[in-house]
Design an enzyme around this catalytic site. Structure first.
Site, PDB file in Angstrom:
ATOM      1  N   ASN A  46      -4.821  11.592   5.619  1.00  0.00           N
ATOM      2  CA  ASN A  46      -5.665  10.643   6.353  1.00  0.00           C
ATOM      3  C   ASN A  46      -6.812  10.213   5.430  1.00  0.00           C
ATOM      4  O   ASN A  46      -6.914  10.681   4.291  1.00  0.00           O
ATOM      5  CB  ASN A  46      -6.183  11.309   7.645  1.00  0.00           C
ATOM      6  CG  ASN A  46      -6.863  10.324   8.581  1.00  0.00           C
ATOM      7  OD1 ASN A  46      -6.335   9.244   8.839  1.00  0.00           O
ATOM      8  ND2 ASN A  46      -8.023  10.672   9.087  1.00  0.00           N
ATOM      9  N   LYS A  47      -7.654   9.364   5.924  1.00  0.00           N
ATOM     10  CA  LYS A  47      -8.759   8.784   5.158  1.00  0.00           C
ATOM     11  C   LYS A  47      -9.528   9.840   4.373  1.00  0.00           C
ATOM     12  O   LYS A  47      -9.785  10.929   4.882  1.00  0.00           O
ATOM     13  CB  LYS A  47      -9.681   8.063   6.143  1.00  0.00           C
ATOM     14  CG  LYS A  47     -10.886   7.360   5.550  1.00  0.00           C
ATOM     15  CD  LYS A  47     -10.549   6.382   4.451  1.00  0.00           C
ATOM     16  CE  LYS A  47      -9.462   5.412   4.820  1.00  0.00           C
ATOM     17  NZ  LYS A  47      -8.911   4.698   3.635  1.00  0.00           N
TER      18      LYS A  47
ATOM     19  N   ARG B 278       0.864  -1.190   0.000  1.00  0.00           N
ATOM     20  CA  ARG B 278       0.000   0.000   0.000  1.00  0.00           C
ATOM     21  C   ARG B 278       0.896   1.234   0.000  1.00  0.00           C
ATOM     22  O   ARG B 278       1.913   1.262   0.681  1.00  0.00           O
ATOM     23  CB  ARG B 278      -0.949   0.015   1.207  1.00  0.00           C
ATOM     24  CG  ARG B 278      -1.969  -1.142   1.157  1.00  0.00           C
ATOM     25  CD  ARG B 278      -3.056  -0.971   2.209  1.00  0.00           C
ATOM     26  NE  ARG B 278      -3.914   0.174   1.916  1.00  0.00           N
ATOM     27  CZ  ARG B 278      -4.817   0.663   2.771  1.00  0.00           C
ATOM     28  NH1 ARG B 278      -4.966   0.115   3.964  1.00  0.00           N
ATOM     29  NH2 ARG B 278      -5.571   1.688   2.441  1.00  0.00           N
TER      30      ARG B 278
ATOM     31  N   ASP C 186      -2.351   8.786   8.339  1.00  0.00           N
ATOM     32  CA  ASP C 186      -1.551   7.741   7.694  1.00  0.00           C
ATOM     33  C   ASP C 186      -0.147   8.233   7.398  1.00  0.00           C
ATOM     34  O   ASP C 186       0.793   7.458   7.288  1.00  0.00           O
ATOM     35  CB  ASP C 186      -2.241   7.267   6.415  1.00  0.00           C
ATOM     36  CG  ASP C 186      -3.525   6.550   6.757  1.00  0.00           C
ATOM     37  OD1 ASP C 186      -4.520   7.239   7.061  1.00  0.00           O
ATOM     38  OD2 ASP C 186      -3.526   5.306   6.785  1.00  0.00           O
TER      39      ASP C 186
END
Lengths: 346, 346
Positions: free
Chosen positions: B248-249, B90, B238
C-alpha cells in the site's frame, strides 16, 4: 557556511538568516526590539534549541537596549517584563529558558548596577554563549564522530545542524565530526513535516558543505530501514529530561521506535545544558501546539479542505530505552541514563 | 459525493474528476485517447487501486475506439499494443493488470469478432466493473463496519475512499459502514506525503459526507497513538500477495509497525481481486519509483535545494503478521492468511 546568527556592532542589533525562506532565498532579518526577538522565535526565523538559546541571550541585551531608549522611570520592572516575554516565547526547548535565566542570574549577581553597565556585561555574556555554542558543537563532533562507521548512511530527522546552533550542529555535528575524522559517509535527511526543516535546512547546509545527502519523505523511513539503507540514526534534542528521555521534533519518536525494530542504533546529540534535571521524564515536558497553518499550507499553497481541523503538536518525547547514547560536549552518555546523567553533572 | 468517474455516452469518453487539484479546485478531465488514459494514470488525475482498475477497463474500450478511428489495416496488432501500453502505465496496483487481462480474456473468448462488436461488449463489461466496484465497496462496509466500535477514532493512511474506487471506498468503506450502522466515530487522516492524498482527498470526501475528520502530519502518528488518540487503523491496498502481505501507499508499513507496538488493531480493506495469488509475498511486488518532483515541490513551491536528490518510492509492503484482518466483499479474512486466502478462492 556563513554564520547565520550575527551581532552587528554598527547597527547594534542581531542579524539572522531568515530560515523561513531557505533553501531558495537567503534573506536576512534585523532583530532590534523585544517584539522582534519574540517574532523571530515564534515564527521560526530562527529555530533549533541551541540557536534559540543564543538568540534569547542576545535578545535579553536587545530588550535592555529597548528599555534604555524608552527611558522609563522604572527600567527594572520594564526589563523584567520583557525578559518574561522572551522566556515564554516558546515552551519546549529548555535552552530558551536557560538563556533567560542565565541573564537574570548575572543581573542578580551584578547587584545595583546601572542599565548601561548591565547591557555591557550582558553583551559580553551573549557573545560568550554564541562562541561557546560552536565550541560545544565541535566537541560533540569529536566525541560523536567515532560512533559512525566508514561507509555508513546516517538518517537524521529535522535539522540539528549549523542552522540549529551557532554553527557546526549537534546531530550534524556528529556527522561533520565523522567526516572530519576522514570517513566517507552519506546522510538521509527526513523532510520533517510540517515545517520541512530536513528538506529545506539539513539538505541545504550539508549540500553546501559537500556532504552527500538525499531527502526522504518521513513516510519512507520504515521501508528505507528495512532495505538496509540506514546504519545509524542521529538526532538533536530540544530538551532531555533527568531520566534520559529526549524531547525533539515531532516524528522523532516514530523514527526511534522503527530504528529499535530494525536494530539500528539511535543516538541523540545535544550540549549538556539541554539536559533539564528539574524535569523527571519526557511526558512532563510541555509540548508546543503550533499554528494550524503550518500543516494546512505549504508556502501559499493550501493542501487541506476549508473547515477541516489539523493536529500540529511540534515535538514528541522519545523514551530513554530507545536511545543508544547521548552525545554531549563532555563525552557520550550511555545507559543507565539517570545515574550516568547525574554523574556527568557532579 | 458526485461520481468522480463518469462515462459520457454523448462525448463517448471517460470524464474524471481531476484529483491533482483537489480539494480546492474541482476540475474535470476528458479521457479520449490511449495516451489520455496513460497520462491520467501516471500523473494521478485518477489514483487508488480500484479506481485505476475501473479507469483501465474503460481505457481498453477507448483504445479500441481510437484504433477504429485510425482505420489501420491490422487493427488487432494496433489494439494489442495499446492494451500493453495501458497495462504498463503503473507497476504496483494489481487492479490495473487485472482489468486489462479481463478485457483481453473477453477478446479471446469472443473469437473472430469485428472491432465494432468487441467495443460494444467491452463497454458493457467496463460498466459492469464500474458498478460492481461500488457494490463491492458497500459489502466491504457491511463486513468491516462491525470491526469499529462506538466512539472509536480510526486512523487511515492515504486515500482508500470513494475517490480511490468507483465510490464508497475500501478503508473509508469500512468507516462509512460503521457510520451507516449507527456508530459515532471520528477519523484521523494521515496527510500522506508526498502526494498528500490524506490531507487533500480523504479529508475532502469525509468532510463532504459529514464524517468528523482531522488531518495529522505523518510524523504525528507515534505521539497520537501513544496518547491513546487512535483505537483502530484501517487502510486500503494496491496489492495483497498470496501470504497476506499488503502493498500500500508508502508509510503504511511504518504505521502498521507503530500500531503493533501500541497494541492497536490494524486492518486492510480491499476487494478480493486485489489479492494476487501469483505473487508469494510483498517483497516480490515491484515498487513504483515516481518522479522526484512530487517530493521536491508542493504545487509550484520548491522545498528542497537545487541539486539535492530525493527518494520517491510510492509503496511499501506491510508483512501479514502486522495485519489483524483483511476486509473483503465476501467477509473478513483472518490469519493464518495463506490458508484462509486460499479457502476464499476455492
Amino acid at each position: 557556511m556563513t554564520d547565520h546568527i550575527q551581532f552587528s556592532p554598527e547597527k547594534d542589533c542581531l542579524v539572522l538568516l531568515d530560515q523561513r525562506y531557505l533553501p531558495n532565498r537567503e534573506d536576512w532579518f534585523d532583530v532590534i526590539t523585544t517584539d522582534d526577538v519574540c517574532y523571530a522565535l515564534v515564527t521560526m526565523v530562527v529555530r533549533g534549541a541551541p540557536a534559540i538559546g543564543v538568540t534569547a541571550a542576545y535578545g535579553c541585551y536587545l530588550a535592555g537596549r529597548e528599555v534604555q531608549k524608552d527611558g522609563a522611570a522604572d527600567w527594572k520592572a520594564e526589563l523584567d517584563a520583557k525578559l518574561t516575554q522572551i522566556h515564554d516565547a516558546r515552551p519546549t526547548a529548555v535552552n530558551l529558558r536557560w538563556a533567560v535565566r542565565e541573564m537574570r542570574r548575572i543581573w542578580a549577581e551584578a547587584g545595583d548596577v546601572s542599565l548601561e553597565a548591565l547591557l555591557a556585561i550582558w553583551l559580553i555574556r551573549a557573545k560568550e554563549i554564541h562562541v561557546g555554542d560552536i565550541e560545544m558543537c565541535e566537541l560533540i563532533g569529536t566525541f560523536g564522530g567515532p560512533l559512525i562507521d566508514e561507509g555508513d548512511t546516517v538518517m537524521t530527522h529535522c535539522n540539528a545542524g549549523a542552522l540549529a546552533t551557532a554553527g557546526y550542529g549537534t546531530a550534524l555535528g556528529v556527522i561533520r565530526g565523522a567526516v572530519d575524522q576522514g570517513k566517507k559517509i552519506q546522510v538521509i535527511a527526513n523532510e520533517t513535516r510540517p515545517f520541512l526543516q530536513g528538506a529545506r535546512l539539513t539538505a541545504y547546509e550539508l549540500h553546501k558543505d559537500g556532504i552527500p545527502v538525499k531527502v526522504a519523505c518521513d513516510n519512507a523511513c520504515a521501508l528505507l530501514m528495512k532495505q538496509g539503507m540506514v546504519q545509524k540514526v542521529v538526532v538533536g534534542a530540544d530538551r532531555i529530561t533527568a531520566n534520559g528521555d529526549a524531547v525533539n521534533k515531532i516524528g522523532t519518536y516514530g523514527v526511534a521506535l522503527l530504528a529499535k525494530h530494525f536494530g539500528i542504533p539511535f543516538y541523540v546529540a545535544a550540549p549538556l545544558y539541554t539536559i533539564d534535571l528539574e524535569t523527571a521524564c519526557g511526558d512532563d515536558v510541555p509540548i508546543e501546539d503550533r499554528t494550524p497553518r503550518e500543516v494546512t499550507h505549504i508556502g501559499d499553497h493550501q493542501i487541506t479542505p476549508d473547515g477541516v481541523e489539523v493536529y500540529n503538536l511540534a515535538f514528541d518525547p522519545t523514551p530513554n530505552e530507545l536511545i543508544a547514547g547521548i552525545v554531549t560536549e563532555k563525552g557520550v552518555i550511555y545507559p543507565p541514563y539517570k545515574e550516568n546523567i547525574a554523574k556527568m553533572f557532579e
